[in-house]
Design an enzyme around this catalytic site. Structure first.
Site, short mmCIF file in Angstrom:
data_model
loop_
_atom_site.label_atom_id
_atom_site.label_comp_id
_atom_site.label_asym_id
_atom_site.label_seq_id
_atom_site.Cartn_x
_atom_site.Cartn_y
_atom_site.Cartn_z
N GLY A 45 111.38 30.15 23.36
CA GLY A 45 110.92 28.79 22.44
C GLY A 45 109.92 28.34 23.47
N PHE A 70 109.06 31.50 17.21
CA PHE A 70 109.15 31.65 15.62
C PHE A 70 108.16 30.91 15.02
CE2 PHE A 70 112.68 33.16 12.38
CZ PHE A 70 112.03 34.31 12.20
N GLU A 71 107.07 31.40 14.64
CA GLU A 71 105.93 30.56 14.39
C GLU A 71 105.18 30.95 13.12
OE1 GLU A 71 105.39 27.54 15.11
OE2 GLU A 71 106.75 27.48 17.03
N ASP A 104 112.30 36.18 15.61
CA ASP A 104 113.78 35.39 15.73
C ASP A 104 114.39 35.63 17.15
OD1 ASP A 104 116.07 34.00 15.33
OD2 ASP A 104 116.68 35.21 13.48
N TYR A 227 122.91 11.18 18.33
CA TYR A 227 122.76 12.28 19.21
C TYR A 227 124.05 12.71 20.01
CZ TYR A 227 119.72 15.74 21.57
OH TYR A 227 119.23 17.04 22.00
N LYS A 236 125.39 20.45 22.33
CA LYS A 236 124.96 20.17 23.62
C LYS A 236 126.14 20.72 24.93
CE LYS A 236 120.50 19.80 23.42
NZ LYS A 236 119.58 20.85 23.77
P1 NAI Z 1 110.08 22.15 19.81
O1 NAI Z 1 110.32 22.18 18.38
O2 NAI Z 1 108.84 21.60 20.38
O3 NAI Z 1 110.29 23.86 20.25
C1 NAI Z 1 111.18 24.52 19.84
C2 NAI Z 1 110.89 25.96 20.12
O4 NAI Z 1 111.87 26.87 19.55
C3 NAI Z 1 109.63 26.69 19.39
O5 NAI Z 1 108.78 27.49 20.43
C4 NAI Z 1 110.16 27.22 18.33
O6 NAI Z 1 109.15 28.44 17.76
C5 NAI Z 1 111.29 28.05 18.93
N1 NAI Z 1 112.14 28.55 17.90
C6 NAI Z 1 112.92 27.91 16.81
N2 NAI Z 1 113.71 28.60 16.33
C7 NAI Z 1 113.34 29.84 16.82
C8 NAI Z 1 113.94 31.32 16.34
N3 NAI Z 1 114.93 31.39 15.56
N4 NAI Z 1 113.30 32.24 17.37
C9 NAI Z 1 112.49 32.02 18.17
N5 NAI Z 1 112.07 30.98 18.39
C10 NAI Z 1 112.39 29.83 17.79
O7 NAI Z 1 111.47 21.89 20.50
P2 NAI Z 1 111.70 20.49 21.62
O8 NAI Z 1 111.79 19.38 21.10
O9 NAI Z 1 110.68 21.00 22.71
O10 NAI Z 1 113.03 21.27 22.32
C11 NAI Z 1 113.36 22.30 23.06
C12 NAI Z 1 114.66 22.08 23.84
O11 NAI Z 1 114.58 20.70 24.65
C13 NAI Z 1 115.99 21.76 23.13
O12 NAI Z 1 117.00 22.48 23.66
C14 NAI Z 1 116.25 20.32 23.04
O13 NAI Z 1 117.27 19.94 22.62
C15 NAI Z 1 115.63 19.83 24.32
N6 NAI Z 1 115.29 18.64 24.49
C16 NAI Z 1 114.28 17.89 23.78
C17 NAI Z 1 114.08 16.59 23.87
C18 NAI Z 1 112.93 16.15 23.25
O14 NAI Z 1 112.90 14.57 23.33
N7 NAI Z 1 112.25 16.67 22.34
C19 NAI Z 1 114.70 15.71 24.98
C20 NAI Z 1 115.56 16.53 25.61
C21 NAI Z 1 115.88 18.01 25.69
#
Ligand code: NAI
Length: 368
Positions: A45, A70-71, A104, A227, A236
């Protein structure tokens, strides 16, 4: 090009704007003090949000990264997703020592490709970051299983901000069914992270001091019903439980698995959660007023320099490292709660709310 947003989801991305944004971040990082960074990091990710910020911080310290994401590439009159362009610009900025797999992460074939890459180079992995935020995952029969962003037990009422129209509205969400909860745990829980670590280990690819890190969110009274006490919170809990299990296993060989509690930021995934945009804007405002606001990049730098590879970790009673202490300061939570509960159009003018909304445009390459 004008931004296209529907229900807080960007339908397009501005490639040049994203390049400027990444370069500005790399310029900021040039002044960062060195830390004892890992040599090889696998980021699941790594194309946006916390994962992309991790990749930039690590690459700036000389770490070789493999990122799985996955983009959507451009085509058929579509611009391609922001994460696609983040990957493209990153690979241009760092020409050697990094690789992208746009595949994926849940698939066994993707894990096999990552293993083949490391085997070919004869190197081991020092750090695995699991920063996946997915809405769906293929089930055993190949059908997609979807997560549900819903409360548990009781309906949730909150104040929703539609960013494109800048309109606030009351929303009510009915509780998730048992099946929806189980599906959310399947998609966003820890089983895939566990598989990644175990699969890499069985292939002999983990260095003895490997760190395996997952990102979690706890949040305060406003976000709790949707949440942490909702279906996502159960996922989580599951992710954390798998991480503790991995920690016992990795510690026996000199490594560790860590849950990092991070703060609420603006990302594709977070904007999708009902009520989070209103909360996030007010949170930014209260944190800015008190001088404790951090950008995503600053937060992630602190994670690596002071916590994962430093000596300033703060653990909670469950063994998670806490970077969310400023967000959860009771004075900040109380101030945000009071404003959230009586929110009217005036909150849209608040400095932090405007910064939050601006950032949503900027993570998609607009208004830069
Ligand atoms: P984001 O949406 O910015 O990034 C998600 C990433 O996952 C991207 O790189 C996307 O391409 C990848 N992805 C999604 N499905 C995929 C798949 N099937 N195969 C390969 N890659 C895939 O998300 P964000 O917000 O940065 O979240 C990342 C982690 O951080 C999560 O576990 C989230 O719960 C955690 N988190 C996020 C917070 C927030 O405020 N955004 C706060 C605290 C934790």
């Amino acid at each position: 090009m004008d931004p296209k947003i529907r229900r807080n989801i960007f339908l397009n991305a501005h490639a040049d704007g994203l390049k400027k944004r990444m370069n500005a971040h790399l310029d900021m990082l040039k002044f960062s003090p060195r830390f004892n960074a890992p040599k090889h990091a696998l980021i699941i990710g790594g194309s946006s949000g916390y994962g992309f910020a991790s990749r930039l911080v690590l690459a700036n310290q000389g770490t070789h990264t493999v990122s799985v994401s996955f983009e959507k590439p451009p085509g058929n009159d579509k611009t391609g997703s922001a994460g696609y362009w983040n990957n493209t610009h990153f690979m241009t900025a760092f020409s050697t020592g990094h690789v992208d797999l746009n595949q994926d992460a849940f698939a066994a074939s993707t894990k096999a490709d990552v293993i083949a890459y490391y085997k070919e180079r004869g190197v081991t992995i020092d750090l695995i970051i699991y920063s996946l935020a997915a809405g769906a995952r293929p089930g055993a029969d190949g059908e997609l299983v979807r997560s549900a962003l819903k409360p548990i037990g009781e309906a949730y009422s909150g104040m929703h901000l539609d960013v494109a129209s800048r309109k606030l509205s009351d929303i009510t969400l009915e509780p998730a069914s048992q099946k929806e909860i189980a599906d959310t745990v399947y998609v966003m829980g820890g089983s895939d992270f566990y598989d990644w670590v175990k699969t890499c280990d069985e292939a002999g690819l983990l260095s003895d001091s490997v760190k395996a890190v997952t990102f979690s969110y706890v949040g305060g009274p406003i976000t709790k019903p949707i949440y942490r006490d909702g279906a996502l919170g159960k996922a989580k809990d599951d992710l954390e439980a798998y991480t503790y299990q991995l920690n016992e296993y990795l510690q026996a060989r000199g490594g560790e698995a860590i849950v990092a509690r991070l703060k609420a930021i603006v990302t594709k995934a977070s904007m999708f959660i009902p009520g989070i945009a209103t909360y996030g804007g007010l949170l930014f405002d209260e944190m800015m007023k008190r001088g404790v606001h951090e950008t995503t990049l600053e937060h992630v730098e602190r994670l690596f320099r002071d916590n994962l590879y430093g000596t300033q970790r703060i653990y909670d009673s469950e063994g998670r490292i806490c970077l969310d202490t400023f967000e959860l300061d009771p004075a900040i939570q109380a101030a945000v709660k009071a404003r959230f509960e009586n929110a009217g159009e005036e909150i849209l003018m608040a400095k932090g709310m405007q910064a939050f909304i601006d950032e949503f445009y900027q993570i998609n390459g607009f208004n830069i």
